[in-house]
Write a protein that holds these residues in place. Sequence first.
Motif, PDB file in Angstrom:
ATOM      1  N   LYS A 143       0.832  -1.208   0.000  1.00 22.11           N
ATOM      2  CA  LYS A 143       0.000   0.000   0.000  1.00 22.11           C
ATOM      3  C   LYS A 143       0.865   1.257   0.000  1.00 22.11           C
ATOM      4  CE  LYS A 143      -3.995  -1.966   2.453  1.00 22.11           C
ATOM      5  NZ  LYS A 143      -4.704  -1.993   3.741  1.00 22.11           N
ATOM      6  N   GLU A 161       1.179  -6.455 -11.457  1.00 21.30           N
ATOM      7  CA  GLU A 161       0.252  -7.238 -10.612  1.00 21.30           C
ATOM      8  C   GLU A 161      -0.436  -6.358  -9.572  1.00 21.30           C
ATOM      9  OE1 GLU A 161      -1.075 -10.098 -10.590  1.00 21.30           O
ATOM     10  OE2 GLU A 161       0.021 -11.031 -12.217  1.00 21.30           O
ATOM     11  N   PHE A 163      -3.205  -6.177  -7.921  1.00 19.93           N
ATOM     12  CA  PHE A 163      -4.049  -6.546  -6.783  1.00 19.93           C
ATOM     13  C   PHE A 163      -3.439  -7.628  -5.896  1.00 19.93           C
ATOM     14  CE2 PHE A 163      -6.853  -5.208 -10.334  1.00 19.93           C
ATOM     15  CZ  PHE A 163      -7.087  -3.928  -9.826  1.00 19.93           C
ATOM     16  N   LEU A 166      -3.329  -7.665  -1.712  1.00 17.66           N
ATOM     17  CA  LEU A 166      -4.185  -6.656  -1.084  1.00 17.66           C
ATOM     18  C   LEU A 166      -5.490  -7.287  -0.610  1.00 17.66           C
ATOM     19  CD1 LEU A 166      -3.865  -3.651  -3.598  1.00 17.66           C
ATOM     20  CD2 LEU A 166      -2.603  -4.007  -1.470  1.00 17.66           C
ATOM     21  N   ASP A 167      -6.016  -6.793   0.519  1.00 19.89           N
ATOM     22  CA  ASP A 167      -7.313  -7.289   0.968  1.00 19.89           C
ATOM     23  C   ASP A 167      -8.425  -6.704   0.079  1.00 19.89           C
ATOM     24  OD1 ASP A 167      -8.305  -4.756   2.061  1.00 19.89           O
ATOM     25  OD2 ASP A 167      -6.874  -5.063   3.683  1.00 19.89           O
ATOM     26  N   ILE A 168      -9.635  -7.204   0.213  1.00 16.32           N
ATOM     27  CA  ILE A 168     -10.700  -6.823  -0.732  1.00 16.32           C
ATOM     28  C   ILE A 168     -11.046  -5.326  -0.666  1.00 16.32           C
ATOM     29  CG2 ILE A 168     -11.817  -9.051  -1.146  1.00 16.32           C
ATOM     30  CD1 ILE A 168     -13.816  -8.272   1.083  1.00 16.32           C
ATOM     31  N   VAL A 171      -8.331  -3.572  -2.562  1.00 24.61           N
ATOM     32  CA  VAL A 171      -8.497  -3.778  -4.009  1.00 24.61           C
ATOM     33  C   VAL A 171      -9.529  -2.794  -4.559  1.00 24.61           C
ATOM     34  CG1 VAL A 171      -9.378  -5.379  -5.756  1.00 24.61           C
ATOM     35  CG2 VAL A 171      -7.735  -6.181  -4.079  1.00 24.61           C
ATOM     36  N   ASP A 172     -10.649  -2.671  -3.856  1.00 21.98           N
ATOM     37  CA  ASP A 172     -11.706  -1.743  -4.303  1.00 21.98           C
ATOM     38  C   ASP A 172     -11.184  -0.310  -4.346  1.00 21.98           C
ATOM     39  OD1 ASP A 172     -13.491  -3.715  -4.650  1.00 21.98           O
ATOM     40  OD2 ASP A 172     -14.606  -3.382  -2.783  1.00 21.98           O
ATOM     41  N   GLU A 175      -8.701   0.123  -7.196  1.00 23.95           N
ATOM     42  CA  GLU A 175      -9.396   0.133  -8.482  1.00 23.95           C
ATOM     43  C   GLU A 175      -9.986   1.527  -8.753  1.00 23.95           C
ATOM     44  OE1 GLU A 175     -11.160  -3.952 -10.065  1.00 23.95           O
ATOM     45  OE2 GLU A 175     -12.665  -2.717  -9.103  1.00 23.95           O
ATOM     46  N   THR A 192      -1.146  -8.578 -15.325  1.00 21.08           N
ATOM     47  CA  THR A 192      -2.068  -9.282 -14.431  1.00 21.08           C
ATOM     48  C   THR A 192      -2.317 -10.714 -14.885  1.00 21.08           C
ATOM     49  OG1 THR A 192      -4.181  -9.157 -13.292  1.00 21.08           O
ATOM     50  CG2 THR A 192      -4.196  -8.579 -15.619  1.00 21.08           C
ATOM     51  N   GLN A 194      -5.162 -11.799 -13.341  1.00 19.31           N
ATOM     52  CA  GLN A 194      -6.586 -11.743 -12.989  1.00 19.31           C
ATOM     53  C   GLN A 194      -7.350 -10.978 -14.057  1.00 19.31           C
ATOM     54  OE1 GLN A 194      -5.245 -10.244  -8.998  1.00 19.31           O
ATOM     55  NE2 GLN A 194      -7.130 -11.238  -8.386  1.00 19.31           N
ATOM     56  N   ARG A 197     -10.665  -9.159 -13.300  1.00 20.93           N
ATOM     57  CA  ARG A 197     -10.544  -7.894 -12.575  1.00 20.93           C
ATOM     58  C   ARG A 197     -10.286  -6.708 -13.507  1.00 20.93           C
ATOM     59  NH1 ARG A 197     -11.936  -5.809  -7.870  1.00 20.93           N
ATOM     60  NH2 ARG A 197     -12.177  -7.493  -6.403  1.00 20.93           N
TER      61      ARG A 197
END
Length: 232
Positions: A143, A161, A163, A166-168, A171-172, A175, A192, A194, A197
């Motif tokens: 972070k 990469e 995300f 990172l916790d959810i 991530v939000d 983003e 990525t 993912q 995402r």
Amino acid sequence: MKVLEVNQLDVQVKTTKLLEQITFSIDAGSVVALLGHNGAGKSTLMKTIMGIQEKSAGDIVVQEAYNQDIDFLNYKKQIAFIPEEPMLMSELTAMQHFQLYGKSYQLEEKELMARVERYVKGFELQDKLNEYPESLSKGMRQKVQIICAMLPDVPLLLIDEPFMGLDIYAVDFFEAMIEEKMKNGASILLTTHQLDRVKNLANQFIMLQEGKLLHKGQAQEFETITRRSGKR
Ligand SMILES: Nc1ncnc2c1ncn2[C@@H]1O[C@H](COP(=O)(O)OP(=O)(O)OP(=O)(O)O)[C@@H](O)[C@H]1O
């Protein structure tokens, strides 16, 4: 306007070719997903654009004006980088990292503090500002690294990469930060695995395979790519 032009890039370490004849460009306002299997060369390409990894041939130009080989200082000021593994300095606290980045990108003090406050709150790091990297968790270090790169307004953001780790909630928030940067006109190159995402973020993709550029195309082709690469 081309934000990034990579022309016939080769990267070789000893006798091993890590990247071979890579040519592509990124238009202003684009978000490009850099795809490929483990070891395809994605991080190597990002590090080479940043000048952390030496290239053996080719040209890299940003903003149609700054050539990496000719005007490296001004070239670097156009780019911010979020590496896959945080690269923080052990002797600096989180806050000192932010101040250092603010200074090196000549961000005005008041603006810097306003941005730090907003990002630190979004990432729930308020009580970690005076901590050194060794006393932060891996996700917290990530972070801090993300905030450093997001502080300046640069035309090109490289995110390896985004995300990972990172916790959810983070991530939000991240983003949303990326979307804000896009709205403000930044171009973004992100690696990525993912695809789901980044489907809504990216409008183009580049696929590497064993150090070579296999395919580049529009985001609409993501479904085909997902099936071809066997990854979701
Ligand atoms: N400094 C180096 N010296 C020698 N080989 C290297 C070096 N850095 C990377 N490699 C090799 O280059 C290839 C590409 O690595 P790279 O980290 O760029 O892949 P990647 O596409 O980012 O993979 P991942 O999806 O696993 O992150 C790998 O085979 C790796 O072992």
